[in-house]
Design a protein around this motif. Structure first.
Motif, PDB file in Angstrom:
ATOM      1  N   LEU A  22       0.823  -1.212   0.000  1.00  0.00           N
ATOM      2  CA  LEU A  22       0.000   0.000   0.000  1.00  0.00           C
ATOM      3  C   LEU A  22       0.858   1.263   0.000  1.00  0.00           C
ATOM      4  O   LEU A  22       0.516   2.253  -0.661  1.00  0.00           O
ATOM      5  CB  LEU A  22      -0.951  -0.006   1.192  1.00  0.00           C
ATOM      6  CG  LEU A  22      -2.100  -1.017   1.122  1.00  0.00           C
ATOM      7  CD1 LEU A  22      -2.863  -1.043   2.434  1.00  0.00           C
ATOM      8  CD2 LEU A  22      -3.014  -0.697  -0.041  1.00  0.00           C
ATOM      9  N   ILE A  26       0.697   4.170  -2.745  1.00  0.00           N
ATOM     10  CA  ILE A  26       0.252   5.505  -2.324  1.00  0.00           C
ATOM     11  C   ILE A  26       1.308   6.582  -2.583  1.00  0.00           C
ATOM     12  O   ILE A  26       0.973   7.731  -2.848  1.00  0.00           O
ATOM     13  CB  ILE A  26      -0.143   5.482  -0.833  1.00  0.00           C
ATOM     14  CG1 ILE A  26      -1.425   4.669  -0.657  1.00  0.00           C
ATOM     15  CG2 ILE A  26      -0.325   6.878  -0.278  1.00  0.00           C
ATOM     16  CD1 ILE A  26      -1.807   4.445   0.786  1.00  0.00           C
ATOM     17  N   TRP A  32      -2.278  14.167  -3.134  1.00  0.00           N
ATOM     18  CA  TRP A  32      -3.382  13.738  -2.268  1.00  0.00           C
ATOM     19  C   TRP A  32      -3.165  14.301  -0.870  1.00  0.00           C
ATOM     20  O   TRP A  32      -2.116  14.108  -0.257  1.00  0.00           O
ATOM     21  CB  TRP A  32      -3.456  12.216  -2.267  1.00  0.00           C
ATOM     22  CG  TRP A  32      -4.619  11.641  -1.532  1.00  0.00           C
ATOM     23  CD1 TRP A  32      -5.856  12.165  -1.394  1.00  0.00           C
ATOM     24  CD2 TRP A  32      -4.627  10.402  -0.814  1.00  0.00           C
ATOM     25  NE1 TRP A  32      -6.657  11.334  -0.658  1.00  0.00           N
ATOM     26  CE2 TRP A  32      -5.920  10.238  -0.284  1.00  0.00           C
ATOM     27  CE3 TRP A  32      -3.689   9.422  -0.576  1.00  0.00           C
ATOM     28  CZ2 TRP A  32      -6.287   9.142   0.466  1.00  0.00           C
ATOM     29  CZ3 TRP A  32      -4.050   8.321   0.155  1.00  0.00           C
ATOM     30  CH2 TRP A  32      -5.341   8.188   0.682  1.00  0.00           C
ATOM     31  N   ARG A  35      -2.421  11.863   2.111  1.00  0.00           N
ATOM     32  CA  ARG A  35      -1.333  10.903   1.849  1.00  0.00           C
ATOM     33  C   ARG A  35      -0.400  10.767   3.041  1.00  0.00           C
ATOM     34  O   ARG A  35      -0.050   9.658   3.446  1.00  0.00           O
ATOM     35  CB  ARG A  35      -0.561  11.358   0.618  1.00  0.00           C
ATOM     36  CG  ARG A  35       0.621  10.494   0.295  1.00  0.00           C
ATOM     37  CD  ARG A  35       1.315  10.992  -0.986  1.00  0.00           C
ATOM     38  NE  ARG A  35       2.686  10.589  -0.928  1.00  0.00           N
ATOM     39  CZ  ARG A  35       3.726  11.409  -0.903  1.00  0.00           C
ATOM     40  NH1 ARG A  35       3.529  12.699  -0.959  1.00  0.00           N
ATOM     41  NH2 ARG A  35       4.927  10.956  -0.844  1.00  0.00           N
ATOM     42  N   VAL A  38      -2.016   8.769   5.920  1.00  0.00           N
ATOM     43  CA  VAL A  38      -2.138   7.344   5.592  1.00  0.00           C
ATOM     44  C   VAL A  38      -0.779   6.669   5.669  1.00  0.00           C
ATOM     45  O   VAL A  38      -0.661   5.553   6.204  1.00  0.00           O
ATOM     46  CB  VAL A  38      -2.780   7.170   4.191  1.00  0.00           C
ATOM     47  CG1 VAL A  38      -2.714   5.720   3.740  1.00  0.00           C
ATOM     48  CG2 VAL A  38      -4.211   7.665   4.202  1.00  0.00           C
ATOM     49  N   LEU A  39       0.250   7.330   5.181  1.00  0.00           N
ATOM     50  CA  LEU A  39       1.594   6.753   5.241  1.00  0.00           C
ATOM     51  C   LEU A  39       2.067   6.596   6.691  1.00  0.00           C
ATOM     52  O   LEU A  39       2.672   5.579   7.047  1.00  0.00           O
ATOM     53  CB  LEU A  39       2.581   7.614   4.450  1.00  0.00           C
ATOM     54  CG  LEU A  39       2.447   7.540   2.929  1.00  0.00           C
ATOM     55  CD1 LEU A  39       3.413   8.514   2.261  1.00  0.00           C
ATOM     56  CD2 LEU A  39       2.679   6.137   2.429  1.00  0.00           C
TER      57      LEU A  39
END
Length: 160
Positions: A22, A26, A32, A35, A38-39
């Motif tokens: 993922l 990503i 985004w 981003r 999420v990372l």
């Protein structure tokens, strides 16, 4: 705990693999807005999973060493052995968990031994060290918690 480890070890592998996949997918979306969040979450999952795996592995190894130590008592004898070493010293080293650390050595051919006492029987495998003839690698084949099931190396004087 052994059952937990048997389930958790492969699960951690797949969790880490999925998270890293993922991350790779990503990373190109640099525009985004979410981003970065999420990372951070994915890296945190990878870190937590890896840490929990190593902690659980350490606890599992300690539990198995304690189990062997508890199974060996004063009336323990080695019933079947193919090696000529000091059985009493070997049993004392296992009971007290006096394991030796070495570098750049490997075990030679593994041989089975049976330790018998009033509590029952324990089957272990031993292999003489390639560099130090008075050291023996000890394996406990009952559990499959790792590929080699190594308990450690014990120092045993040879009978002459």
């Amino acid at each position: 705990m052994i059952e937990l480890y048997d389930v958790w070890a492969p699960s951690v592998f797949w969790i880490i693999a999925l998270c890293l996949l993922l991350v790779v997918l990503i990373v190109p979306f640099y525009k985004w807005n979410k981003r970065k969040s999420v990372l951070i979450i994915l890296y945190s999952i990878v870190a937590f999973s890896s840490l929990s795996f190593f902690v659980l592995e350490h606890l599992q190894e300690k539990k198995i060493k304690n189990e062997i130590s508890d199974l060996i008592s004063e009336d323990s004898v080695i019933a079947e052995t193919y090696e000529e070493f000091d059985n009493e010293l070997f049993l004392k080293a296992l009971k007290s968990q006096r394991f030796v650390h070495t570098n750049k050595t490997r075990p030679l051919e593994k041989m089975s031994i049976h330790i018998v006492n009033a509590k029952g029987e324990v089957k272990l495998q031993v292999a003489q060290d390639s560099k130090y003839p008075y050291l023996y690698w000890v394996y406990y084949p009952k559990y499959q918690y790792s590929s080699v099931n190594e308990l450690g190396k014990v120092r045993v004087k040879m009978i002459e």
